[in-house]
Design a protein around this motif. Structure first.
Motif, short mmCIF file in Angstrom:
data_model
loop_
_atom_site.label_atom_id
_atom_site.label_comp_id
_atom_site.label_asym_id
_atom_site.label_seq_id
_atom_site.Cartn_x
_atom_site.Cartn_y
_atom_site.Cartn_z
N GLY A 253 0.84 25.31 49.11
CA GLY A 253 0.42 23.93 48.84
C GLY A 253 -0.90 23.80 48.11
O GLY A 253 -1.43 22.69 47.98
N PHE A 254 -1.43 24.93 47.62
CA PHE A 254 -2.74 24.89 46.94
C PHE A 254 -2.61 25.07 45.42
O PHE A 254 -1.70 25.74 44.94
N ILE A 255 -3.56 24.50 44.72
CA ILE A 255 -3.62 24.72 43.27
C ILE A 255 -4.98 25.31 42.90
O ILE A 255 -5.99 25.01 43.54
N LEU A 256 -4.95 26.15 41.88
CA LEU A 256 -6.20 26.61 41.27
C LEU A 256 -6.71 25.39 40.51
O LEU A 256 -6.15 25.00 39.49
N ARG A 257 -7.74 24.77 41.01
CA ARG A 257 -8.09 23.42 40.56
C ARG A 257 -8.73 23.38 39.18
O ARG A 257 -8.56 22.42 38.43
N TYR A 258 -9.51 24.42 38.86
CA TYR A 258 -10.22 24.41 37.57
C TYR A 258 -9.86 25.65 36.76
O TYR A 258 -10.65 26.59 36.64
N PRO A 259 -8.67 25.64 36.17
CA PRO A 259 -8.20 26.82 35.43
C PRO A 259 -9.01 27.06 34.15
O PRO A 259 -9.66 26.15 33.63
N LYS A 260 -8.92 28.29 33.69
CA LYS A 260 -9.69 28.74 32.53
C LYS A 260 -9.32 27.96 31.27
O LYS A 260 -10.17 27.64 30.45
N ASP A 261 -8.03 27.66 31.11
CA ASP A 261 -7.56 27.02 29.88
C ASP A 261 -7.53 25.49 29.97
O ASP A 261 -6.94 24.82 29.12
N LYS A 262 -8.16 24.93 31.02
CA LYS A 262 -8.14 23.47 31.17
C LYS A 262 -9.53 22.86 31.28
O LYS A 262 -9.67 21.70 31.68
N THR A 263 -10.54 23.62 30.92
CA THR A 263 -11.92 23.14 31.13
C THR A 263 -12.20 21.86 30.34
O THR A 263 -12.96 21.02 30.80
N GLU A 264 -11.55 21.72 29.18
CA GLU A 264 -11.72 20.50 28.37
C GLU A 264 -11.24 19.28 29.13
O GLU A 264 -11.79 18.19 29.01
N ILE A 265 -10.17 19.47 29.89
CA ILE A 265 -9.55 18.34 30.60
C ILE A 265 -10.25 18.08 31.93
O ILE A 265 -10.51 16.93 32.28
N THR A 266 -10.52 19.15 32.68
CA THR A 266 -11.14 18.95 34.00
C THR A 266 -12.63 18.63 33.87
O THR A 266 -13.21 18.01 34.76
N GLY A 267 -13.23 19.08 32.79
CA GLY A 267 -14.66 18.89 32.62
C GLY A 267 -15.48 19.85 33.48
O GLY A 267 -16.70 19.71 33.60
N ILE A 268 -14.80 20.80 34.09
CA ILE A 268 -15.46 21.76 34.99
C ILE A 268 -15.16 23.16 34.48
O ILE A 268 -14.02 23.46 34.09
N SER A 269 -16.19 24.01 34.50
CA SER A 269 -15.96 25.37 34.02
C SER A 269 -15.01 26.11 34.97
O SER A 269 -14.82 25.72 36.12
N PHE A 270 -14.43 27.17 34.45
CA PHE A 270 -13.45 27.97 35.19
C PHE A 270 -13.99 28.41 36.55
O PHE A 270 -15.06 28.98 36.64
N GLU A 271 -13.22 28.11 37.60
CA GLU A 271 -13.63 28.51 38.96
C GLU A 271 -12.48 29.22 39.65
O GLU A 271 -11.67 28.59 40.33
N PRO A 272 -12.38 30.54 39.47
CA PRO A 272 -11.24 31.27 40.06
C PRO A 272 -11.25 31.28 41.60
O PRO A 272 -10.31 31.79 42.21
N TRP A 273 -12.28 30.69 42.20
CA TRP A 273 -12.41 30.70 43.66
C TRP A 273 -12.12 29.35 44.32
O TRP A 273 -12.07 29.24 45.53
N HIS A 274 -11.98 28.31 43.51
CA HIS A 274 -11.86 26.95 44.07
C HIS A 274 -10.40 26.52 44.12
O HIS A 274 -9.74 26.38 43.10
N PHE A 275 -9.89 26.30 45.35
CA PHE A 275 -8.50 25.91 45.53
C PHE A 275 -8.39 24.58 46.26
O PHE A 275 -9.14 24.33 47.20
N ARG A 276 -7.46 23.78 45.81
CA ARG A 276 -7.31 22.41 46.33
C ARG A 276 -5.91 22.23 46.91
O ARG A 276 -4.92 22.62 46.29
N PHE A 277 -5.85 21.65 48.08
CA PHE A 277 -4.57 21.40 48.73
C PHE A 277 -3.96 20.09 48.22
O PHE A 277 -4.63 19.05 48.20
#
Ligand SMILES: [Zn+2]
Length: 302
Positions: A253-277
């Protein structure tokens, strides 16, 4: 000759009109029958579908999440009962996670919402079901907290990770995959932000490193930072546990919230450690579609 020809022509025309008339007649009759069938017969099915989306969700959760019957539930889907979209994805695990099914796969959309700069949480928002995260790193920090469903689903993730040999190593004997940070109050986020403003000299510079108060997903109690380093670092990406999390977290039920290829959209730099339920159904959909949460929220609006 001519007259006879005309007579033949008239007869042919009359025949043609008759055929057209009968065709139209049957067309109208079948339309009437179809409309009758549409309004009378499926009325029940339609209301059933409505129930699935709405109020009866909790009782369905219970019936599904007796858990042990999970494999057979895939077969019963073929019956005439309307298919519950939340049953679309089921996974087999090395560990017995049947008692966690109800948490990994909530049959509702309660955990699906955006928290970002454009969608801030209220200053007074505090989740009312915060639960201790049992996989908080044991290095003297406060026991972290997450909302009940997210925490239980995370337990399942850690149990499976261990069953696959990945895992939570007792942090006292070295760093293992463990939770560093989960729920953060608005006040704490504000404190972090203000510290950054002081060290960088401007709010804008600070906001690139720390979220504005209210804009941090950590206030939702639905996410956590987890890794096995002494502090979060992008290099974590290449660690075996990071790869495992990126490839498997959706099953829980978790997503990698700030993927490497989506930084333009999320506005957040890549965070391979941050997971969101968000729950298994939506997490699986996002994984399948290759979308981040911002994209997915737009996608389901359509
Ligand atoms: Zn985080």
């Amino acid at each position: 000759m001519n007259k006879q020809f005309e007579r033949n022509l008239k007869i042919k025309r009359a025949r043609r009109y008759r055929i057209v008339f009968f065709l139209l007649f049957f067309l109208i009759i079948s339309m009437v029958l179809f409309l009758l069938a549409y309004f009378l017969i499926p009325a029940k099915d339609i209301t059933n579908l409505g129930d699935n989306i709405g109020a009866t969700a909790p009782s369905q959760e219970n019936s599904v999440n007796d858990g042990k019957s999970e494999p057979s539930s895939t077969q019963t889907v073929q019956s005439e009962a309307p298919v519950d979209k939340y049953d679309e994805y089921s996974y087999t695990f090395s560990a017995d996670l049947s008692s966690y099914e109800q948490y990994m796969n909530p049959h509702n959309d309660d955990y699906l919402f955006l928290v970002n700069v454009d969608n801030k949480l209220q200053e007074n928002y505090i989740p009312d079901d915060l639960t201790d995260v049992i996989y908080t790193r044991d290095d003297g920090r406060n026991t972290q907290q997450m909302r009940l469903y997210a925490e239980k689903a995370l337990e399942a993730l850690f149990i499976e990770a261990q069953a696959q040999g990945m895992t939570y190593v007792n942090p006292k004997s070295g760093y293992g995959l463990s939770v560093m940070s989960a729920y953060r109050s608005y006040a704490y986020q504000k404190q972090l932000f203000d510290q950054r403003v002081a060290s960088t000299g401007s709010e804008e510079a600070a906001s690139k490193i720390v979220q504005y108060p209210g804009a941090s997903e950590h206030q939702s109690g639905l996410c956590c930072d987890m890794h096995n380093l002494s502090s979060a670092d992008e290099s974590y990406e290449s660690d075996a546990s990071a790869k495992w999390l990126a490839e498997n977290s959706y099953k829980f039920g978790f997503i990698l919230r700030y993927p490497k290829d989506k930084t333009e959209i999320t506005g957040i730099s890549f965070e391979p450690w941050h997971f969101r339920f968000v729950g298994r159904y939506h997490a699986s959909k996002m994984y399948e579609l290759g979308m981040c949460l911002e994209e997915y929220m737009e996608y389901i609006k359509k």
